[in-house]
Scaffold this motif. Structure first.
Motif, PDB file in Angstrom:
ATOM      1  N   PHE A  95       0.803  -1.217   0.000  1.00  0.00           N
ATOM      2  CA  PHE A  95       0.000   0.000   0.000  1.00  0.00           C
ATOM      3  C   PHE A  95       0.838   1.270   0.000  1.00  0.00           C
ATOM      4  N   ALA A  96       2.152   1.137   0.041  1.00  0.00           N
ATOM      5  CA  ALA A  96       3.046   2.295   0.043  1.00  0.00           C
ATOM      6  C   ALA A  96       2.749   3.229   1.218  1.00  0.00           C
ATOM      7  N   GLY A  97       2.446   2.616   2.375  1.00  0.00           N
ATOM      8  CA  GLY A  97       2.095   3.417   3.544  1.00  0.00           C
ATOM      9  C   GLY A  97       2.966   3.136   4.743  1.00  0.00           C
ATOM     10  N   ALA A  98       4.264   2.975   4.548  1.00  0.00           N
ATOM     11  CA  ALA A  98       5.150   2.670   5.676  1.00  0.00           C
ATOM     12  C   ALA A  98       5.094   3.766   6.734  1.00  0.00           C
ATOM     13  N   GLY A  99       4.938   5.003   6.297  1.00  0.00           N
ATOM     14  CA  GLY A  99       4.868   6.118   7.247  1.00  0.00           C
ATOM     15  C   GLY A  99       3.516   6.265   7.911  1.00  0.00           C
ATOM     16  N   LEU A 145      -8.305   5.529   5.683  1.00  0.00           N
ATOM     17  CA  LEU A 145      -9.518   5.510   4.862  1.00  0.00           C
ATOM     18  C   LEU A 145      -9.264   6.137   3.492  1.00  0.00           C
ATOM     19  N   ALA A 146      -8.493   7.212   3.475  1.00  0.00           N
ATOM     20  CA  ALA A 146      -8.155   7.829   2.187  1.00  0.00           C
ATOM     21  C   ALA A 146      -7.327   6.873   1.338  1.00  0.00           C
ATOM     22  N   ALA A 147      -6.393   6.167   1.974  1.00  0.00           N
ATOM     23  CA  ALA A 147      -5.578   5.197   1.243  1.00  0.00           C
ATOM     24  C   ALA A 147      -6.453   4.095   0.651  1.00  0.00           C
ATOM     25  N   LEU A 148      -7.433   3.636   1.402  1.00  0.00           N
ATOM     26  CA  LEU A 148      -8.336   2.597   0.890  1.00  0.00           C
ATOM     27  C   LEU A 148      -9.127   3.100  -0.316  1.00  0.00           C
ATOM     28  N   ARG A 149      -9.493   4.372  -0.302  1.00  0.00           N
ATOM     29  CA  ARG A 149     -10.207   4.926  -1.463  1.00  0.00           C
ATOM     30  C   ARG A 149      -9.333   4.920  -2.710  1.00  0.00           C
ATOM     31  N   HIS A 150      -8.021   4.915  -2.518  1.00  0.00           N
ATOM     32  CA  HIS A 150      -7.081   4.912  -3.645  1.00  0.00           C
ATOM     33  C   HIS A 150      -6.347   3.572  -3.734  1.00  0.00           C
ATOM     34  N   ALA A 151      -6.986   2.519  -3.255  1.00  0.00           N
ATOM     35  CA  ALA A 151      -6.320   1.215  -3.195  1.00  0.00           C
ATOM     36  C   ALA A 151      -5.798   0.759  -4.553  1.00  0.00           C
ATOM     37  N   ASP A 152      -6.624   0.827  -5.570  1.00  0.00           N
ATOM     38  CA  ASP A 152      -6.190   0.343  -6.880  1.00  0.00           C
ATOM     39  C   ASP A 152      -4.976   1.109  -7.378  1.00  0.00           C
ATOM     40  N   GLU A 153      -4.975   2.393  -7.133  1.00  0.00           N
ATOM     41  CA  GLU A 153      -3.849   3.223  -7.587  1.00  0.00           C
ATOM     42  C   GLU A 153      -2.584   2.916  -6.780  1.00  0.00           C
ATOM     43  N   LEU A 154      -2.718   2.838  -5.442  1.00  0.00           N
ATOM     44  CA  LEU A 154      -1.549   2.597  -4.597  1.00  0.00           C
ATOM     45  C   LEU A 154      -0.963   1.207  -4.831  1.00  0.00           C
ATOM     46  N   LEU A 155      -1.825   0.255  -5.179  1.00  0.00           N
ATOM     47  CA  LEU A 155      -1.367  -1.099  -5.457  1.00  0.00           C
ATOM     48  C   LEU A 155      -0.994  -1.289  -6.923  1.00  0.00           C
ATOM     49  N   GLY A 156      -1.084  -0.218  -7.691  1.00  0.00           N
ATOM     50  CA  GLY A 156      -0.877  -0.310  -9.130  1.00  0.00           C
ATOM     51  C   GLY A 156       0.516  -0.734  -9.541  1.00  0.00           C
ATOM     52  N   ASN A 157       1.499  -0.545  -8.666  1.00  0.00           N
ATOM     53  CA  ASN A 157       2.872  -0.904  -9.014  1.00  0.00           C
ATOM     54  C   ASN A 157       3.270  -2.290  -8.510  1.00  0.00           C
ATOM     55  N   VAL A 158       2.340  -2.984  -7.871  1.00  0.00           N
ATOM     56  CA  VAL A 158       2.666  -4.301  -7.325  1.00  0.00           C
ATOM     57  C   VAL A 158       3.073  -5.262  -8.439  1.00  0.00           C
ATOM     58  N   ALA A 159       2.353  -5.249  -9.552  1.00  0.00           N
ATOM     59  CA  ALA A 159       2.669  -6.162 -10.656  1.00  0.00           C
ATOM     60  C   ALA A 159       4.081  -5.908 -11.194  1.00  0.00           C
ATOM     61  N   SER A 160       4.439  -4.638 -11.354  1.00  0.00           N
ATOM     62  CA  SER A 160       5.777  -4.339 -11.867  1.00  0.00           C
ATOM     63  C   SER A 160       6.852  -4.697 -10.843  1.00  0.00           C
ATOM     64  N   LEU A 161       6.545  -4.572  -9.551  1.00  0.00           N
ATOM     65  CA  LEU A 161       7.507  -4.970  -8.521  1.00  0.00           C
ATOM     66  C   LEU A 161       7.688  -6.488  -8.514  1.00  0.00           C
ATOM     67  N   ARG A 162       6.605  -7.219  -8.760  1.00  0.00           N
ATOM     68  CA  ARG A 162       6.733  -8.674  -8.885  1.00  0.00           C
ATOM     69  C   ARG A 162       7.660  -9.023 -10.052  1.00  0.00           C
ATOM     70  N   GLU A 163       7.450  -8.362 -11.186  1.00  0.00           N
ATOM     71  CA  GLU A 163       8.285  -8.623 -12.358  1.00  0.00           C
ATOM     72  C   GLU A 163       9.744  -8.293 -12.071  1.00  0.00           C
ATOM     73  N   GLU A 164       9.963  -7.167 -11.405  1.00  0.00           N
ATOM     74  CA  GLU A 164      11.333  -6.763 -11.066  1.00  0.00           C
ATOM     75  C   GLU A 164      11.957  -7.759 -10.094  1.00  0.00           C
ATOM     76  N   ARG A 165      11.146  -8.256  -9.153  1.00  0.00           N
ATOM     77  CA  ARG A 165      11.634  -9.271  -8.212  1.00  0.00           C
ATOM     78  C   ARG A 165      12.072 -10.533  -8.945  1.00  0.00           C
ATOM     79  N   ASP A 166      11.208 -11.023  -9.831  1.00  0.00           N
ATOM     80  CA  ASP A 166      11.522 -12.255 -10.545  1.00  0.00           C
ATOM     81  C   ASP A 166      12.753 -12.074 -11.431  1.00  0.00           C
ATOM     82  N   ALA A 167      12.873 -10.908 -12.033  1.00  0.00           N
ATOM     83  CA  ALA A 167      14.046 -10.634 -12.858  1.00  0.00           C
ATOM     84  C   ALA A 167      15.312 -10.573 -12.001  1.00  0.00           C
TER      85      ALA A 167
END
Length: 371
Positions: free
Chosen positions: A228-232, A266-288
């Motif tokens: 969720f890119a919410g470490a802070g 709650l605001a982060a949840l409203r933007h869940a799809d956007e905040l999680l949007g880079n998960v697929a590319s991070l998976r690809e980068e991990r596998d690479a």
């Protein structure tokens, strides 16, 4: 008598924490390298401003709206909807875990996991006067069901902690293990499946949430710190039988989630799809990254997380230091001889690869010069 009069078992212990160093490439604490968008930031700012109007009042102790939002989010990841009364949240999954040990651990009780595992687990046990027992994983860091079952039957723990993906190895838990261990634990204890990195798991790997309807002694924890890119933000949460949530209420501090924390989550949840949007590319980068490391001759643990554990090194600290000297910070953790790198942006991973090759080359040259 020395001052301050700290508990004897805590005297001289260094606090937990990864190095916080100002270097160009920080790949040591498994953060999402992609921050929130301008739209998400604006929504967060507006939400905090609205919450600030009533900061003279205590926040909703039951964080009802947030529990509803988290339940809806988790329901996207399982075939059986998660209900708000099954949700509990706290200041990071660390506090969630501590509350679980406060409620279900304690003097005369035991918490159990299988090493290598998250290094904070024994600290939660220590802080709650819970006996700590650690079994061992297989050579590939998987969990052998027969071995796990035998140890649980021997120890009869009140709390079993199993991260999936495992930290620090990234190993996902076999779903069959969850039902089997819940059965052997029975109603004398709880099984906590820590899915802090659950959103990064590979396609086809199910969440432990699927097992919740079958096992009232199962707890599944998540966090907004990673995918969720919410470490802070510091917001962790769990899904479990409502009776488990009620038990945690007994040990929680009053109004433990601030109004601003609830508003931002709650605001982060409203933007869940956007905040999680880079998960697929991070998976690809991990596998690479895993493929590249193996191509260079390193041993790499199979991983469903946003990091890779790799080795083996005779002197891992020297390699860690060599990378740091080149502006790349990774983590010196896990079994001896291993290092862990978080998955960053493509540019950050290029810097890591170049630095690692240079460290290895330099080390080999020095070995030749000083046989």
């Amino acid at each position: 008598m020395t001052f301050p009069p700290i508990r004897p078992e805590l005297a001289g212990i260094a606090p937990y924490g990864a190095p916080q160093l100002d270097v160009p490439v920080q790949l040591n604490v498994n953060e999402n390298p992609y921050g929130p968008s301008a739209a998400a930031i604006a929504d967060i700012a507006t939400s905090v401003a609205e919450a600030a109007v009533t900061l003279n009042r205590y926040p909703d102790r039951e964080f009802t709206e947030l529990r509803t939002g988290l339940a809806a989010y988790l329901s996207r990841d399982t075939s059986t909807p998660v209900l708000p009364e099954q949700i509990w949240a706290a200041n990071g999954s660390n506090e969630v875990m501590l509350q679980l040990l406060q409620a279900f651990g304690g003097p005369g009780r035991t918490a159990l996991s299988f090493a290598p595992t998250y290094s904070m687990y024994p600290e939660y046990a220590r802080d709650t006067h819970t006996t700590w027992v650690a079994g061992t994983r297989e050579q590939d860091f998987s969990l052998d069901l027969d071995t796990a079952r035998a140890l649980i039957e021997e120890v009869r723990p009140s709390v079993v902690l199993l991260p999936s993906p495992n930290n620090p190895t990234g190993t996902a838990l076999d779903p069959a293990v969850i039902d089997a261990l819940c059965e052997v634990i029975g109603e004398s204890g709880i099984l906590v499946v820590d899915e802090a990195y659950g959103e990064f798991r590979r396609q086809g790997v199910p969440s432990a949430l699927d097992a919740l309807p079958r096992n009232r002694n199962l707890v599944v924890t998540r966090t907004m710190s990673k995918a969720f890119a919410g470490a802070g933000l510091r917001l962790g949460y769990l899904a479990a039988d409502p009776a488990i949530c009620d038990a945690i209420r007994v040990v929680r501090l009053p109004y433990h989630l601030s109004a601003t924390t609830q508003a931002v989550a709650l605001a982060a949840l409203r933007h869940a799809d956007e905040l999680l949007g880079n998960v697929a590319s991070l998976r690809e980068e991990r596998d690479a990254t895993v493929t590249w490391l193996r191509d260079q001759g390193f041993t790499v643990a199979d991983t469903d997380a946003n990091y890779a554990l790799f080795g083996m090194f005779e002197d891992r600290h020297a390699v860690w230091q060599g990378l740091l000297d080149r502006g790349v910070l990774i983590r010196e953790t896990g079994p001896d001889g291993w290092l862990r790198v978080s998955i960053g942006t493509p540019a950050e991973m290029r810097s890591f690869r170049h630095a690692l090759l240079d460290v290895v080359k330099t080390s080999a040259r020095k070995a030749q010069e000083n046989p």
